[in-house]
Design an enzyme around this catalytic site. Structure first.
Site, short mmCIF file in Angstrom:
data_model
loop_
_atom_site.label_atom_id
_atom_site.label_comp_id
_atom_site.label_asym_id
_atom_site.label_seq_id
_atom_site.Cartn_x
_atom_site.Cartn_y
_atom_site.Cartn_z
N SER A 476 -4.79 -5.74 -10.62
CA SER A 476 -3.36 -4.59 -10.33
C SER A 476 -4.45 -2.63 -10.13
CB SER A 476 -2.39 -4.73 -11.18
OG SER A 476 -1.45 -4.21 -10.51
N ASP A 487 -14.98 4.53 -5.26
CA ASP A 487 -15.32 5.81 -4.94
C ASP A 487 -15.90 7.25 -4.60
OD1 ASP A 487 -14.46 3.25 -3.34
OD2 ASP A 487 -12.18 3.73 -3.05
N LYS A 501 -5.88 -7.51 -7.31
CA LYS A 501 -4.33 -8.28 -7.28
C LYS A 501 -3.84 -7.14 -6.50
CE LYS A 501 -0.03 -8.93 -7.29
NZ LYS A 501 1.10 -7.97 -7.19
#
Length: 700
Positions: A476, A487, A501
């Site tokens: 999460s 990224d 998740k």
């Protein structure tokens, strides 16, 4: 399943009818399944659930014949996951409803769901009477010298043809259970007492089945075809029942779920009693619970909510769990006792903390700062009342970064292993400590609208070399942060693929209970979902956890990984060209590292054990298999010890090689960070990064 059609000269059906019925009349309660009927409130709640799912679930699935077929299969699997209760005739009778579930649900008609469940209760009761009657004949009457085998996983097996086939299957299952307990070191008298208590307890609990239990199971079979996090909660369970049956923090600090007849630990709450004990690990199976100094209660076959009630209790009280470690092969019932004291987990106990790893490499001393982040927390009460000193993950990490820089660290590791997530706000703000403003995560709703959450602050708290450690239990908010770091090219992500998740749930009240449903999905700034796949590390470490059984991808009907248009952000591309060289240097070190080579060999051994389809019910052959497995374990451990310059073990009786000296499951992590091989290797990778960066700078 390979079984003999003639089981000595005993007519098992007759045994069930005569000895079983006599024993049941004497000791076991009588079932009244016909009284289990749906109520008006349940029918209305069904109509409300249908409407909420049709209008608001992220998936926007149509309730039609195709979905009806999925509901049918989902419910059958829930009622009889190992295909050991229903006969082929039962299934043929049920099959006529395969494509009518949708029409019945649209009308609030629960009759078929209740009828199927009543049949399951009857079959389960027959099984319990049958096995109890077999036990009354004495374990010594069971023949363990034949060539009979039993199929390990019957999830996709053929349904037993008739009652005789069921009798033979139940007989084989009893023999298998006795064998497992014998191989775990229990004598026949203890086995007999344990199994009689276990099955009588299960029969008593079966007789206590309520219409509400049936309704919740049926509606969940419907809700969970949308996705595994969409779930109906009955009025009784609405307060304390979620997808994984999370225990109250004023308890042992563990998240549990059902695993067939067992209760399995999914994860440990940071700083909770279970984690502090260092004797429990994810995928351990709880088979017994004792209060204080009281008698151990066997909980095999119990419902999850009933096990949770036993485990919960007042702060300061003690309990003992009987646990089958996850490190055991699936067939090994050897257990250990873990004594715990229930307590409330305080925010400060879960707070981020830091230390320094000192590593000497090629004649040079390096200092690696390590910040362990157990969860993404914030003291909302203090925050809302305007307390300037409220605690939060971001605030604590900012302070720790300052302290580490004062200690002149060369690089920093953020350790998010076992971090199950928490506050989305904190994941966004923590990202902001390492990037100079920009988007952090995208949230897409069922209508396709995308909300961009970003870090508006200018500047960073730390600009040096950074690694983020993750494992399969990083979930999460952890995945949002790790994905953003990857990224942006801001940090190396090292470890295992994360949990996966990547969905958002909301709880909607009904006239009767509540419905948790999935409303949105998280996406990284690159446009990739964190759902299902999780975050794939730049450099991967092995795992002793069975990852095929843990994570979003292991859940039935999990929403898929996908992509959307990326956000506008500026990526630092200095790391990307170095990852291949860093991975090669890591692999060279890992090949020489005894802990890494042991871990990889153990994974292969576990995989070989899991791939078996049948087990012998011949005791001599079964013991031979167990001894061969233990010898392989011993050989692996001694190879590791030899590489470390340590003394060989002569047997596994005194020390389990899957445990360290502190009886801690060896999952690549240790309470003593100096003894954590994966953390040490992450430090080495960061040193490689420093040296490569220096070489690039010198060349330019």
């Amino acid at each position: 399943m390979k079984v003999s059609r003639t089981l000595r000269s005993t007519c098992l059906s007759a045994l069930l009818a005569v000895a079983g019925s006599a024993l049941a009349a004497e000791r076991l309660p009588v079932l009244d399944v016909e009284s289990l009927q749906p109520t008006r409130e349940q029918r209305i709640a069904t109509l409300n659930t249908v409407e909420l799912l049709r209008r608001h679930h992220y998936n926007r699935i149509q309730l039609n014949d195709a979905l009806s077929s999925e509901i049918f299969d989902s419910y059958l699997k829930q009622l009889d996951p190992q295909r050991s209760l229903f006969t082929a005739a039962d299934i043929k009778e049920f099959e006529r409803h395969r494509y009518s579930m949708d029409d019945l649900l649209l009308k609030g008609d629960l009759s078929v769901g209740f009828a199927m469940h009543r049949r399951q209760i009857e079959r389960a009761n027959q099984r319990l009477i049958f096995i109890t009657s077999m036990l009354s004949q004495g374990i010594e009457e069971l023949d363990f010298t034949t060539d009979q085998q039993i199929q390990i996983d019957r999830e996709k097996a053929d349904w037993p043809a008739d009652q005789q086939a069921l009798d033979e299957l139940w007989h084989a299952q009893l023999k298998d259970e006795v064998l497992r307990l014998r191989l775990a070191g229990r004598d026949d008298q203890r086995i007999d007492e344990l199994l009689k208590r276990r099955y009588q307890s299960q029969q008593t609990r079966l007789s206590q089945t309520r219409g509400e239990d049936i309704f919740q199971n049926y509606l969940n079979a419907f809700a969970m075809v949308y996705d595994p996090h969409t779930q109906y909660m009955s009025p009784e369970n609405a307060e304390n029942f979620d997808i994984n049956m999370s225990l109250s923090l004023e308890g042992i600090g563990a998240v549990l779920q059902s695993d067939n007849e067992f209760t399995k630990i999914v994860r440990l709450v940071p700083a909770g009693p279970a984690e502090k004990s260092q004797q429990l690990a994810p995928a351990d199976r709880i088979i017994g619970v004792a209060q204080g100094e009281g008698e151990m209660v066997d909980v095999v076959g119990w419902r999850l909510d009933e096990v949770v009630k036993l485990i919960r209790g007042p702060k300061g009280s003690s309990l003992t769990l009987e646990v089958i470690p996850a490190s055991n092969p699936a067939t090994d019932m050897t257990s250990r006792l873990v004594r715990l004291t229930r307590e409330a987990v305080k925010l400060e106990d879960q707070a981020a903390k830091a230390n320094v790893l000192d590593i000497r490499e090629q004649g040079r001393d390096y200092r690696i700062g390590v910040i362990e982040v157990p969860g993404f927390y914030i003291d909302f009460r203090a925050y809302r009342r305007g307390d300037p000193d409220y605690r939060s993950t971001t605030r604590d990490v900012r302070r720790l970064l300052q302290e580490l820089e004062e200690k002149s660290v060369d690089a920093v590791v953020l350790d998010l292993r076992n971090n199950g997530g928490g506050s989305l706000q904190e994941a966004t703000e923590l990202t902001g400590l390492f990037i100079d403003r920009g988007p952090t995560v995208l949230v897409r709703d069922a209508q396709g609208q995308v909300q961009v959450l970003d870090d508006p602050g200018v500047g960073t708290a730390y600009n040096g070399p950074l690694a983020v450690m993750v494992n399969r239990l990083s979930a999460s908010a952890s995945e949002i942060f790790a994905g953003a770091m990857q990224d942006y090219g801001r940090a190396l992500v090292i470890g295992e693929p994360t949990f996966g998740k990547g969905t958002v749930q909301s709880i909607q009240p009904l006239n009767h209970g509540e419905l948790k449903l999935t409303l949105a999905k998280f996406y990284r700034v690159s446009g990739q979902s964190t759902q299902n796949r999780g975050v794939i590390p730049d450099i991967t470490f092995p795992s002793l956890l069975e990852t095929t059984d843990i994570g979003e991808s292991a859940l039935p009907r999990a929403l898929p990984w996908d992509t959307i248009a990326p956000a506008q952000y500026r990526m630092d591309r200095q790391l990307a060209p170095l990852i291949r060289q860093l991975a090669e240097r890591h692999e060279e070190r890992a090949a020489r590292d005894p802990d890494f080579t042991y871990t990889m060999a153990r994974i292969e051994l576990n995989r070989a054990m899991r791939e078996r389809q049948f087990l012998p019910l011949n005791e001599a052959k079964r013991r031979e298999e167990q001894q061969a497995f233990e010898q392989k374990l011993l050989d692996l451990e001694n190879r590791r010890r030899e590489a470390r310059g340590e003394e060989h073990l002569t047997s596994l009786e005194r020390e389990d090689p899957f445990l360290d000296a502190g009886n801690t499951p060896l999952t690549g992590e240790s309470d003593d960070k100096d003894d954590d091989p994966f953390l040490a290797e992450t430090g080495n990778i960061l040193i490689d990064l420093l040296r490569l960066t220096e070489q690039v700078a010198a060349a330019s």
